[in-house]
Write an enzyme that holds these catalytic residues in place. Structure first.
Site, PDB file in Angstrom:
ATOM      1  N   TYR A  21      62.369 -37.517  77.369  1.00 22.43           N
ATOM      2  CA  TYR A  21      61.387 -36.474  76.997  1.00 22.43           C
ATOM      3  C   TYR A  21      60.551 -36.063  78.213  1.00 22.43           C
ATOM      4  O   TYR A  21      60.198 -34.892  78.367  1.00 22.43           O
ATOM      5  CB  TYR A  21      60.451 -36.988  75.888  1.00 22.43           C
ATOM      6  CG  TYR A  21      61.138 -37.145  74.556  1.00 22.43           C
ATOM      7  CD1 TYR A  21      61.239 -36.069  73.671  1.00 22.43           C
ATOM      8  CD2 TYR A  21      61.710 -38.355  74.172  1.00 22.43           C
ATOM      9  CE1 TYR A  21      61.879 -36.208  72.439  1.00 22.43           C
ATOM     10  CE2 TYR A  21      62.341 -38.501  72.951  1.00 22.43           C
ATOM     11  CZ  TYR A  21      62.425 -37.424  72.089  1.00 22.43           C
ATOM     12  OH  TYR A  21      63.063 -37.553  70.885  1.00 22.43           O
ATOM     13  N   ARG A  47      46.566 -35.049  57.665  1.00 29.39           N
ATOM     14  CA  ARG A  47      47.089 -34.376  58.850  1.00 29.39           C
ATOM     15  C   ARG A  47      46.401 -33.017  59.018  1.00 29.39           C
ATOM     16  O   ARG A  47      46.033 -32.634  60.123  1.00 29.39           O
ATOM     17  CB  ARG A  47      48.598 -34.229  58.680  1.00 29.39           C
ATOM     18  CG  ARG A  47      49.323 -33.321  59.631  1.00 29.39           C
ATOM     19  CD  ARG A  47      49.673 -34.041  60.901  1.00 29.39           C
ATOM     20  NE  ARG A  47      50.620 -33.248  61.664  1.00 29.39           N
ATOM     21  CZ  ARG A  47      50.302 -32.155  62.332  1.00 29.39           C
ATOM     22  NH1 ARG A  47      49.057 -31.730  62.328  1.00 29.39           N
ATOM     23  NH2 ARG A  47      51.226 -31.499  63.001  1.00 29.39           N
ATOM     24  N   ARG A  57      55.323 -36.899  56.731  1.00 29.78           N
ATOM     25  CA  ARG A  57      55.241 -35.638  55.987  1.00 29.78           C
ATOM     26  C   ARG A  57      55.814 -35.649  54.585  1.00 29.78           C
ATOM     27  O   ARG A  57      55.548 -34.758  53.799  1.00 29.78           O
ATOM     28  CB  ARG A  57      55.902 -34.522  56.800  1.00 29.78           C
ATOM     29  CG  ARG A  57      55.033 -34.049  57.946  1.00 29.78           C
ATOM     30  CD  ARG A  57      55.845 -33.246  58.935  1.00 29.78           C
ATOM     31  NE  ARG A  57      56.872 -34.086  59.516  1.00 29.78           N
ATOM     32  CZ  ARG A  57      57.730 -33.704  60.444  1.00 29.78           C
ATOM     33  NH1 ARG A  57      57.706 -32.477  60.877  1.00 29.78           N
ATOM     34  NH2 ARG A  57      58.617 -34.537  60.926  1.00 29.78           N
ATOM     35  N   ARG A 111      59.283 -44.681  60.052  1.00 27.06           N
ATOM     36  CA  ARG A 111      58.546 -43.449  59.725  1.00 27.06           C
ATOM     37  C   ARG A 111      58.048 -43.425  58.282  1.00 27.06           C
ATOM     38  O   ARG A 111      58.047 -42.370  57.639  1.00 27.06           O
ATOM     39  CB  ARG A 111      59.414 -42.207  59.976  1.00 27.06           C
ATOM     40  CG  ARG A 111      59.821 -42.008  61.427  1.00 27.06           C
ATOM     41  CD  ARG A 111      58.699 -41.347  62.214  1.00 27.06           C
ATOM     42  NE  ARG A 111      59.149 -40.914  63.519  1.00 27.06           N
ATOM     43  CZ  ARG A 111      59.404 -39.643  63.834  1.00 27.06           C
ATOM     44  NH1 ARG A 111      59.222 -38.684  62.963  1.00 27.06           N
ATOM     45  NH2 ARG A 111      59.803 -39.340  65.053  1.00 27.06           N
ATOM     46  N   ASP A 171      52.686 -42.574  68.346  1.00 28.53           N
ATOM     47  CA  ASP A 171      53.938 -41.925  68.745  1.00 28.53           C
ATOM     48  C   ASP A 171      54.399 -42.491  70.081  1.00 28.53           C
ATOM     49  O   ASP A 171      53.574 -42.891  70.911  1.00 28.53           O
ATOM     50  CB  ASP A 171      53.760 -40.404  68.863  1.00 28.53           C
ATOM     51  CG  ASP A 171      55.112 -39.696  68.866  1.00 28.53           C
ATOM     52  OD1 ASP A 171      55.647 -39.430  67.768  1.00 28.53           O
ATOM     53  OD2 ASP A 171      55.644 -39.455  69.959  1.00 28.53           O
TER      54      ASP A 171
HETATM   55  O1  CP3 Z   1      55.493 -44.437  60.252  1.00 22.15           O
HETATM   56  C1  CP3 Z   1      55.912 -44.708  61.403  1.00 22.15           C
HETATM   57  O2  CP3 Z   1      57.098 -45.017  61.623  1.00 22.15           O
HETATM   58  C2  CP3 Z   1      54.923 -44.740  62.548  1.00 22.15           C
HETATM   59  C3  CP3 Z   1      54.760 -43.559  63.299  1.00 22.15           C
HETATM   60  C4  CP3 Z   1      55.797 -43.003  64.251  1.00 22.15           C
HETATM   61  C5  CP3 Z   1      55.795 -41.631  64.580  1.00 22.15           C
HETATM   62  N1  CP3 Z   1      56.706 -41.432  65.576  1.00 22.15           N
HETATM   63  C6  CP3 Z   1      54.933 -40.601  63.946  1.00 22.15           C
HETATM   64  C7  CP3 Z   1      55.334 -39.187  64.026  1.00 22.15           C
HETATM   65  C8  CP3 Z   1      56.793 -43.630  65.027  1.00 22.15           C
HETATM   66  C9  CP3 Z   1      57.259 -45.066  65.026  1.00 22.15           C
HETATM   67  C10 CP3 Z   1      57.342 -42.616  65.870  1.00 22.15           C
HETATM   68  C11 CP3 Z   1      58.375 -42.876  66.888  1.00 22.15           C
HETATM   69  C12 CP3 Z   1      58.975 -41.752  67.600  1.00 22.15           C
HETATM   70  N2  CP3 Z   1      58.387 -40.610  68.027  1.00 22.15           N
HETATM   71  C13 CP3 Z   1      60.310 -41.747  68.060  1.00 22.15           C
HETATM   72  C14 CP3 Z   1      61.308 -42.871  67.911  1.00 22.15           C
HETATM   73  C15 CP3 Z   1      61.901 -42.941  66.579  1.00 22.15           C
HETATM   74  C16 CP3 Z   1      62.895 -41.877  66.238  1.00 22.15           C
HETATM   75  O3  CP3 Z   1      62.620 -41.127  65.285  1.00 22.15           O
HETATM   76  O4  CP3 Z   1      63.927 -41.774  66.916  1.00 22.15           O
HETATM   77  C17 CP3 Z   1      60.515 -40.522  68.738  1.00 22.15           C
HETATM   78  C18 CP3 Z   1      61.802 -40.062  69.364  1.00 22.15           C
HETATM   79  C19 CP3 Z   1      59.279 -39.806  68.715  1.00 22.15           C
HETATM   80  C20 CP3 Z   1      58.967 -38.502  69.329  1.00 22.15           C
HETATM   81  C21 CP3 Z   1      58.625 -37.485  68.320  1.00 22.15           C
HETATM   82  N3  CP3 Z   1      57.457 -37.465  67.595  1.00 22.15           N
HETATM   83  C22 CP3 Z   1      59.406 -36.385  67.905  1.00 22.15           C
HETATM   84  C23 CP3 Z   1      60.778 -36.045  68.436  1.00 22.15           C
HETATM   85  C24 CP3 Z   1      58.678 -35.714  66.912  1.00 22.15           C
HETATM   86  C25 CP3 Z   1      59.060 -34.403  66.256  1.00 22.15           C
HETATM   87  C26 CP3 Z   1      60.050 -34.600  65.184  1.00 22.15           C
HETATM   88  C27 CP3 Z   1      59.375 -34.807  63.870  1.00 22.15           C
HETATM   89  O5  CP3 Z   1      59.763 -35.701  63.119  1.00 22.15           O
HETATM   90  O6  CP3 Z   1      58.455 -34.004  63.598  1.00 22.15           O
HETATM   91  C28 CP3 Z   1      57.474 -36.434  66.713  1.00 22.15           C
HETATM   92  C29 CP3 Z   1      56.405 -36.103  65.744  1.00 22.15           C
HETATM   93  C30 CP3 Z   1      55.965 -37.186  64.810  1.00 22.15           C
HETATM   94  N4  CP3 Z   1      55.793 -38.508  65.114  1.00 22.15           N
HETATM   95  C31 CP3 Z   1      55.596 -36.985  63.444  1.00 22.15           C
HETATM   96  C32 CP3 Z   1      55.193 -38.238  62.944  1.00 22.15           C
HETATM   97  C33 CP3 Z   1      54.669 -38.558  61.574  1.00 22.15           C
HETATM   98  C34 CP3 Z   1      55.571 -35.640  62.711  1.00 22.15           C
HETATM   99  C35 CP3 Z   1      54.404 -34.856  63.241  1.00 22.15           C
HETATM  100  C36 CP3 Z   1      53.593 -34.157  62.183  1.00 22.15           C
HETATM  101  O7  CP3 Z   1      52.996 -34.813  61.330  1.00 22.15           O
HETATM  102  O8  CP3 Z   1      53.538 -32.929  62.281  1.00 22.15           O
END
Ligand code: CP3
Length: 340
Positions: A147, A37, A28, A24, A74
Protein backbone atom coordinates in the site's frame (compact mmCIF):
# COMPACT_ATOMS: atom_id res chain seq x y z
CA UNK A 1 -12.28 -16.44 35.13
CA UNK A 2 -10.50 -18.11 32.27
CA UNK A 3 -10.39 -17.10 28.63
CA UNK A 4 -11.24 -20.12 26.46
CA UNK A 5 -9.43 -18.86 23.35
CA UNK A 6 -6.21 -17.95 25.16
CA UNK A 7 -6.35 -21.17 27.19
CA UNK A 8 -6.70 -23.19 24.00
CA UNK A 9 -3.48 -21.69 22.62
CA UNK A 10 -1.59 -22.04 25.91
CA UNK A 11 -2.67 -25.58 26.78
CA UNK A 12 -2.68 -28.79 24.81
CA UNK A 13 -6.31 -29.61 25.58
CA UNK A 14 -8.89 -30.06 22.79
CA UNK A 15 -12.19 -28.52 23.91
CA UNK A 16 -15.76 -29.44 22.91
CA UNK A 17 -16.92 -26.46 20.91
CA UNK A 18 -13.98 -24.47 19.50
CA UNK A 19 -13.52 -20.81 20.45
CA UNK A 20 -14.81 -18.49 17.73
CA UNK A 21 -14.30 -14.93 16.45
CA UNK A 22 -14.47 -13.40 12.96
CA UNK A 23 -12.00 -11.22 11.12
CA UNK A 24 -13.48 -7.74 10.66
CA UNK A 25 -16.22 -8.58 13.15
CA UNK A 26 -16.66 -4.85 13.83
CA UNK A 27 -17.76 -3.01 10.73
CA UNK A 28 -20.24 -1.92 8.15
CA UNK A 29 -22.53 -4.99 8.27
CA UNK A 30 -23.66 -3.77 11.72
CA UNK A 31 -26.14 -0.84 11.83
CA UNK A 32 -24.77 0.25 15.23
CA UNK A 33 -21.28 0.50 13.65
CA UNK A 34 -22.59 2.67 10.80
CA UNK A 35 -24.16 5.01 13.34
CA UNK A 36 -20.93 5.52 15.32
CA UNK A 37 -18.94 5.77 12.08
CA UNK A 38 -21.23 8.61 10.88
CA UNK A 39 -20.89 10.36 14.24
CA UNK A 40 -17.08 10.08 14.16
CA UNK A 41 -16.80 11.79 10.78
CA UNK A 42 -13.95 9.96 9.07
CA UNK A 43 -12.75 6.39 9.41
CA UNK A 44 -9.38 7.58 10.75
CA UNK A 45 -11.10 9.78 13.36
CA UNK A 46 -12.82 6.62 14.56
CA UNK A 47 -9.51 4.69 14.76
CA UNK A 48 -7.80 7.48 16.72
CA UNK A 49 -10.68 8.13 19.18
CA UNK A 50 -10.22 5.60 22.01
CA UNK A 51 -13.74 6.05 23.32
CA UNK A 52 -15.42 5.47 19.92
CA UNK A 53 -12.97 2.74 18.89
CA UNK A 54 -13.71 0.97 22.19
CA UNK A 55 -17.43 1.23 21.51
CA UNK A 56 -17.27 -0.29 18.01
CA UNK A 57 -14.93 -3.03 19.25
CA UNK A 58 -17.51 -3.97 21.90
CA UNK A 59 -20.52 -3.93 19.55
CA UNK A 60 -20.05 -7.42 18.05
CA UNK A 61 -19.18 -8.83 21.50
CA UNK A 62 -22.48 -7.54 22.91
CA UNK A 63 -24.45 -8.94 20.00
CA UNK A 64 -22.84 -12.33 19.63
CA UNK A 65 -20.52 -13.05 22.59
CA UNK A 66 -17.47 -13.95 20.48
CA UNK A 67 -14.58 -15.56 22.37
CA UNK A 68 -12.21 -12.86 21.15
CA UNK A 69 -12.34 -9.18 20.50
CA UNK A 70 -9.98 -7.53 18.01
CA UNK A 71 -9.12 -3.91 18.69
CA UNK A 72 -10.65 -1.53 16.16
CA UNK A 73 -7.82 0.02 14.11
CA UNK A 74 -6.26 -0.47 10.67
CA UNK A 75 -3.00 -1.88 9.30
CA UNK A 76 -2.31 1.44 7.53
CA UNK A 77 -1.98 3.41 10.78
CA UNK A 78 1.68 2.32 10.88
CA UNK A 79 2.73 4.10 7.64
CA UNK A 80 0.65 7.05 8.82
CA UNK A 81 2.64 7.03 12.09
CA UNK A 82 5.88 6.98 10.08
CA UNK A 83 4.83 10.23 8.41
CA UNK A 84 3.20 9.05 5.18
CA UNK A 85 0.02 10.90 4.15
CA UNK A 86 -3.05 8.66 4.50
CA UNK A 87 -6.73 9.21 3.85
CA UNK A 88 -9.79 7.10 3.09
CA UNK A 89 -11.92 7.87 0.06
CA UNK A 90 -15.53 7.05 0.94
CA UNK A 91 -16.64 3.90 -0.85
CA UNK A 92 -13.21 3.40 -2.40
CA UNK A 93 -10.73 2.53 0.32
CA UNK A 94 -7.34 3.79 1.46
CA UNK A 95 -5.16 6.30 -0.36
CA UNK A 96 -1.54 7.16 0.51
CA UNK A 97 0.97 9.48 -1.10
CA UNK A 98 3.19 6.81 -2.74
CA UNK A 99 6.81 6.40 -1.58
CA UNK A 100 9.76 4.49 -3.04
CA UNK A 101 12.29 4.94 -0.21
CA UNK A 102 12.37 5.81 3.49
CA UNK A 103 13.74 9.34 3.16
CA UNK A 104 10.45 11.06 4.04
CA UNK A 105 9.66 8.61 6.84
CA UNK A 106 10.76 8.51 10.48
CA UNK A 107 10.33 6.17 13.44
CA UNK A 108 10.68 9.06 15.84
CA UNK A 109 7.08 10.14 16.32
CA UNK A 110 5.52 6.71 15.66
CA UNK A 111 4.97 5.61 19.24
CA UNK A 112 3.23 8.85 20.23
CA UNK A 113 1.14 8.78 17.06
CA UNK A 114 -0.10 5.26 17.84
CA UNK A 115 -0.71 5.85 21.56
CA UNK A 116 -4.52 6.16 21.07
CA UNK A 117 -4.65 2.51 19.94
CA UNK A 118 -2.96 1.38 23.17
CA UNK A 119 -5.43 3.58 25.02
CA UNK A 120 -8.31 1.75 23.28
CA UNK A 121 -6.81 -1.61 24.32
CA UNK A 122 -6.37 -0.48 27.86
CA UNK A 123 -10.01 0.64 28.06
CA UNK A 124 -11.09 -2.72 26.62
CA UNK A 125 -9.29 -4.65 29.37
CA UNK A 126 -11.81 -3.03 31.73
CA UNK A 127 -14.96 -3.16 29.61
CA UNK A 128 -14.77 -6.61 28.00
CA UNK A 129 -16.27 -9.68 29.63
CA UNK A 130 -13.57 -11.48 31.67
CA UNK A 131 -13.80 -14.52 29.38
CA UNK A 132 -13.08 -12.58 26.17
CA UNK A 133 -9.54 -12.78 24.76
CA UNK A 134 -8.28 -9.39 23.59
CA UNK A 135 -6.46 -9.44 20.24
CA UNK A 136 -4.10 -6.72 19.03
CA UNK A 137 -2.83 -6.66 15.45
CA UNK A 138 -0.64 -5.16 12.78
CA UNK A 139 -0.14 -5.70 9.07
CA UNK A 140 2.87 -7.81 8.12
CA UNK A 141 5.59 -5.63 6.50
CA UNK A 142 5.19 -6.86 2.91
CA UNK A 143 1.42 -6.25 2.89
CA UNK A 144 1.78 -2.78 4.44
CA UNK A 145 4.56 -1.93 1.99
CA UNK A 146 2.35 -2.84 -0.99
CA UNK A 147 0.00 0.00 0.00
CA UNK A 148 2.87 2.39 0.81
CA UNK A 149 4.49 1.96 -2.60
CA UNK A 150 1.33 1.88 -4.75
CA UNK A 151 -0.53 4.50 -2.69
CA UNK A 152 -3.61 2.28 -2.71
CA UNK A 153 -4.82 -1.30 -2.88
CA UNK A 154 -3.86 -3.05 -6.14
CA UNK A 155 -5.03 -6.37 -7.60
CA UNK A 156 -1.52 -7.74 -8.21
CA UNK A 157 0.78 -5.57 -6.00
CA UNK A 158 2.80 -4.78 -9.13
CA UNK A 159 4.34 -1.47 -7.92
CA UNK A 160 5.82 -3.05 -4.76
CA UNK A 161 6.99 -6.17 -6.60
CA UNK A 162 8.64 -3.97 -9.20
CA UNK A 163 10.46 -1.89 -6.57
CA UNK A 164 11.54 -5.02 -4.68
CA UNK A 165 12.95 -6.48 -7.88
CA UNK A 166 14.66 -3.41 -9.34
CA UNK A 167 15.81 -1.67 -6.14
CA UNK A 168 16.01 -4.38 -3.47
CA UNK A 169 18.24 -2.32 -1.14
CA UNK A 170 15.77 0.56 -1.07
CA UNK A 171 12.86 -1.81 -0.61
CA UNK A 172 14.74 -3.58 2.19
CA UNK A 173 15.04 -0.26 4.03
CA UNK A 174 11.27 0.19 3.89
CA UNK A 175 10.73 -3.35 5.17
CA UNK A 176 13.33 -2.93 7.94
CA UNK A 177 11.66 0.27 9.10
CA UNK A 178 8.29 -1.49 9.14
CA UNK A 179 9.78 -4.37 11.16
CA UNK A 180 11.08 -1.93 13.79
CA UNK A 181 7.86 0.09 13.89
CA UNK A 182 5.75 -3.08 14.12
CA UNK A 183 7.79 -4.60 16.96
CA UNK A 184 7.40 -1.38 18.92
CA UNK A 185 3.68 -1.07 18.10
CA UNK A 186 2.90 -4.68 19.09
CA UNK A 187 4.99 -4.37 22.27
CA UNK A 188 2.91 -1.31 23.20
CA UNK A 189 -0.33 -3.15 22.42
CA UNK A 190 0.74 -6.11 24.56
CA UNK A 191 1.76 -3.82 27.41
CA UNK A 192 -1.66 -2.14 27.17
CA UNK A 193 -3.42 -5.51 27.54
CA UNK A 194 -3.50 -7.49 24.28
CA UNK A 195 -3.56 -11.23 25.14
CA UNK A 196 -2.75 -12.35 21.58
CA UNK A 197 -1.61 -10.51 18.44
CA UNK A 198 -2.32 -11.25 14.78
CA UNK A 199 -0.11 -10.34 11.82
CA UNK A 200 -2.16 -9.83 8.63
CA UNK A 201 -0.22 -10.83 5.51
CA UNK A 202 -3.16 -10.23 3.17
CA UNK A 203 -1.06 -10.16 0.00
CA UNK A 204 1.21 -13.18 0.52
CA UNK A 205 -0.08 -14.65 -2.77
CA UNK A 206 1.86 -12.27 -4.99
CA UNK A 207 5.32 -13.53 -3.95
CA UNK A 208 6.96 -16.88 -4.68
CA UNK A 209 10.19 -18.67 -3.87
CA UNK A 210 13.06 -16.46 -2.76
CA UNK A 211 10.97 -13.31 -2.90
CA UNK A 212 8.40 -14.88 -0.57
CA UNK A 213 11.21 -15.92 1.76
CA UNK A 214 12.88 -12.52 1.80
CA UNK A 215 9.82 -10.24 1.97
CA UNK A 216 7.20 -12.33 3.79
CA UNK A 217 8.90 -14.95 5.96
CA UNK A 218 12.03 -13.12 7.15
CA UNK A 219 10.31 -9.89 8.31
CA UNK A 220 7.63 -11.82 10.23
CA UNK A 221 10.32 -14.05 11.72
CA UNK A 222 12.23 -10.90 12.78
CA UNK A 223 9.14 -9.37 14.41
CA UNK A 224 8.31 -12.49 16.40
CA UNK A 225 11.89 -13.12 17.52
CA UNK A 226 12.28 -9.47 18.60
CA UNK A 227 9.10 -9.69 20.68
CA UNK A 228 10.44 -12.89 22.30
CA UNK A 229 13.81 -11.22 22.95
CA UNK A 230 11.98 -8.39 24.72
CA UNK A 231 10.43 -10.98 27.04
CA UNK A 232 6.92 -11.14 25.53
CA UNK A 233 5.60 -14.68 25.24
CA UNK A 234 2.25 -13.48 23.90
CA UNK A 235 0.86 -15.87 21.25
CA UNK A 236 1.13 -14.66 17.66
CA UNK A 237 -1.37 -15.58 14.92
CA UNK A 238 0.15 -15.59 11.43
CA UNK A 239 -2.20 -15.10 8.46
CA UNK A 240 -0.32 -15.54 5.16
CA UNK A 241 -3.38 -15.24 2.92
CA UNK A 242 -2.95 -17.09 -0.35
CA UNK A 243 0.65 -18.14 0.40
CA UNK A 244 1.90 -20.53 -2.29
CA UNK A 245 4.51 -22.55 -0.41
CA UNK A 246 3.88 -25.24 2.21
CA UNK A 247 2.22 -23.61 5.22
CA UNK A 248 3.99 -25.81 7.76
CA UNK A 249 7.17 -24.19 6.47
CA UNK A 250 5.73 -20.73 7.22
CA UNK A 251 4.94 -21.78 10.79
CA UNK A 252 8.31 -23.41 11.37
CA UNK A 253 10.28 -20.47 10.00
CA UNK A 254 8.28 -17.60 11.49
CA UNK A 255 7.58 -19.40 14.79
CA UNK A 256 4.00 -18.15 14.89
CA UNK A 257 1.85 -19.98 17.45
CA UNK A 258 -1.38 -20.03 15.46
CA UNK A 259 -1.74 -20.39 11.69
CA UNK A 260 -4.79 -18.66 10.24
CA UNK A 261 -6.00 -20.36 7.06
CA UNK A 262 -7.55 -18.47 4.18
CA UNK A 263 -10.72 -19.59 2.40
CA UNK A 264 -8.87 -21.65 -0.21
CA UNK A 265 -6.51 -23.51 2.14
CA UNK A 266 -6.91 -27.28 2.18
CA UNK A 267 -7.80 -28.04 5.80
CA UNK A 268 -7.01 -31.74 5.72
CA UNK A 269 -3.64 -31.26 4.03
CA UNK A 270 -2.53 -28.46 6.35
CA UNK A 271 -3.86 -30.36 9.33
CA UNK A 272 -1.78 -33.42 8.59
CA UNK A 273 1.32 -31.38 7.66
CA UNK A 274 1.32 -29.29 10.86
CA UNK A 275 2.08 -31.01 14.16
CA UNK A 276 -0.34 -30.94 17.10
CA UNK A 277 1.61 -28.05 18.67
CA UNK A 278 0.30 -25.74 15.92
CA UNK A 279 -3.13 -24.22 16.55
CA UNK A 280 -5.09 -23.65 13.33
CA UNK A 281 -7.62 -20.90 12.71
CA UNK A 282 -10.22 -20.54 9.97
CA UNK A 283 -11.56 -20.80 7.38
CA UNK A 284 -15.23 -20.40 6.43
CA UNK A 285 -15.80 -18.67 3.09
CA UNK A 286 -17.17 -15.17 3.91
CA UNK A 287 -19.52 -15.52 0.92
CA UNK A 288 -21.20 -18.55 2.48
CA UNK A 289 -21.86 -16.41 5.54
CA UNK A 290 -23.60 -13.93 3.23
CA UNK A 291 -25.67 -16.80 1.75
CA UNK A 292 -26.78 -18.25 5.12
CA UNK A 293 -29.37 -21.01 5.37
CA UNK A 294 -28.62 -24.72 5.04
CA UNK A 295 -25.55 -24.03 2.94
CA UNK A 296 -24.02 -22.16 5.89
CA UNK A 297 -24.84 -24.91 8.40
CA UNK A 298 -23.37 -27.55 6.11
CA UNK A 299 -20.15 -25.56 5.51
CA UNK A 300 -19.70 -25.03 9.26
CA UNK A 301 -20.19 -28.74 9.95
CA UNK A 302 -17.51 -29.73 7.41
CA UNK A 303 -14.98 -27.41 9.08
CA UNK A 304 -15.84 -28.72 12.54
CA UNK A 305 -15.38 -32.26 11.27
CA UNK A 306 -12.10 -31.59 9.45
CA UNK A 307 -10.61 -30.07 12.61
CA UNK A 308 -12.35 -32.33 15.14
CA UNK A 309 -9.22 -33.89 16.60
CA UNK A 310 -7.00 -30.87 16.93
CA UNK A 311 -6.86 -27.48 18.62
CA UNK A 312 -8.45 -24.91 16.39
CA UNK A 313 -10.18 -21.54 16.46
CA UNK A 314 -13.28 -21.10 14.31
CA UNK A 315 -13.05 -18.06 12.01
CA UNK A 316 -13.58 -16.97 8.43
CA UNK A 317 -11.01 -17.39 5.66
CA UNK A 318 -10.95 -13.59 5.20
CA UNK A 319 -12.81 -10.57 6.58
CA UNK A 320 -16.58 -10.45 6.95
CA UNK A 321 -18.26 -8.81 3.94
CA UNK A 322 -20.25 -5.57 4.46
CA UNK A 323 -23.36 -7.11 2.85
CA UNK A 324 -23.49 -9.92 5.45
CA UNK A 325 -26.91 -10.11 7.15
CA UNK A 326 -26.30 -9.82 10.92
CA UNK A 327 -28.71 -12.73 11.58
CA UNK A 328 -26.39 -15.07 9.66
CA UNK A 329 -23.67 -14.34 12.18
CA UNK A 330 -26.08 -15.33 14.96
CA UNK A 331 -26.81 -18.54 13.05
CA UNK A 332 -23.07 -19.26 12.79
CA UNK A 333 -22.56 -18.72 16.51
CA UNK A 334 -25.41 -21.06 17.43
CA UNK A 335 -24.08 -23.77 15.10
CA UNK A 336 -20.45 -23.56 16.25
CA UNK A 337 -21.36 -23.39 19.96
CA UNK A 338 -23.58 -26.46 19.62
CA UNK A 339 -20.59 -28.53 18.53
CA UNK A 340 -19.14 -30.86 21.12
O1 CP3 B 1 -12.93 -5.90 13.28
C1 CP3 B 1 -11.73 -5.99 12.94
O2 CP3 B 1 -11.29 -6.97 12.32
C2 CP3 B 1 -10.77 -4.90 13.38
C3 CP3 B 1 -10.55 -3.84 12.48
C4 CP3 B 1 -9.78 -3.96 11.18
C5 CP3 B 1 -10.00 -3.03 10.14
N1 CP3 B 1 -9.07 -3.26 9.17
C6 CP3 B 1 -11.07 -2.00 10.12
C7 CP3 B 1 -11.50 -1.43 8.83
C8 CP3 B 1 -8.72 -4.80 10.79
C9 CP3 B 1 -8.13 -6.00 11.50
C10 CP3 B 1 -8.28 -4.33 9.52
C11 CP3 B 1 -7.14 -4.91 8.78
C12 CP3 B 1 -6.85 -4.45 7.43
N2 CP3 B 1 -6.96 -3.20 6.92
C13 CP3 B 1 -6.29 -5.28 6.43
C14 CP3 B 1 -5.90 -6.72 6.59
C15 CP3 B 1 -7.03 -7.64 6.54
C16 CP3 B 1 -7.65 -7.86 5.19
O3 CP3 B 1 -8.84 -7.52 5.06
O4 CP3 B 1 -6.96 -8.33 4.28
C17 CP3 B 1 -6.12 -4.48 5.28
C18 CP3 B 1 -5.59 -4.95 3.95
C19 CP3 B 1 -6.54 -3.15 5.60
C20 CP3 B 1 -6.51 -1.95 4.75
C21 CP3 B 1 -7.86 -1.43 4.48
N3 CP3 B 1 -8.66 -0.80 5.41
C22 CP3 B 1 -8.59 -1.49 3.27
C23 CP3 B 1 -8.09 -2.12 1.99
C24 CP3 B 1 -9.83 -0.89 3.50
C25 CP3 B 1 -10.89 -0.61 2.45
C26 CP3 B 1 -11.70 -1.81 2.17
C27 CP3 B 1 -12.90 -1.87 3.06
O5 CP3 B 1 -13.20 -2.93 3.60
O6 CP3 B 1 -13.55 -0.80 3.16
C28 CP3 B 1 -9.86 -0.49 4.86
C29 CP3 B 1 -10.99 0.17 5.55
C30 CP3 B 1 -11.48 -0.45 6.82
N4 CP3 B 1 -10.71 -1.01 7.81
C31 CP3 B 1 -12.85 -0.51 7.23
C32 CP3 B 1 -12.87 -1.12 8.49
C33 CP3 B 1 -14.06 -1.38 9.37
C34 CP3 B 1 -14.04 0.06 6.45
C35 CP3 B 1 -13.97 1.55 6.56
C36 CP3 B 1 -15.29 2.22 6.84
O7 CP3 B 1 -15.89 1.99 7.89
O8 CP3 B 1 -15.68 3.02 5.98
Amino acid sequence: MTKPLLDLIRQQKIPGAPPVWLMRQAGRYLPEYRRVRAEAGGFLDLCYSPELAEEVTLQPIRRYGFDASIVFADILLVPHALGQKLWFETGEGPRLEPISCTSDLSLKGARAHLAPISETLSRLTKSLPASTTLIGFAGAPWTVATYMVAGRGTPDQAPARELARTEPEKFQEIIDMLVDATVDYLAEQISAGADVVQLFESWAASLQGEAFDRWCIKPVQAIISSLRAKGFDTPVIGFPRGAQGPLENYVRRTQCDVLALDTNANRQEVSSACGPEVVLQGNLDPQILVAGGEELDAAIDVILEDFANRRFIFNLGHGILPETPPEHVAQLMARVRKAS
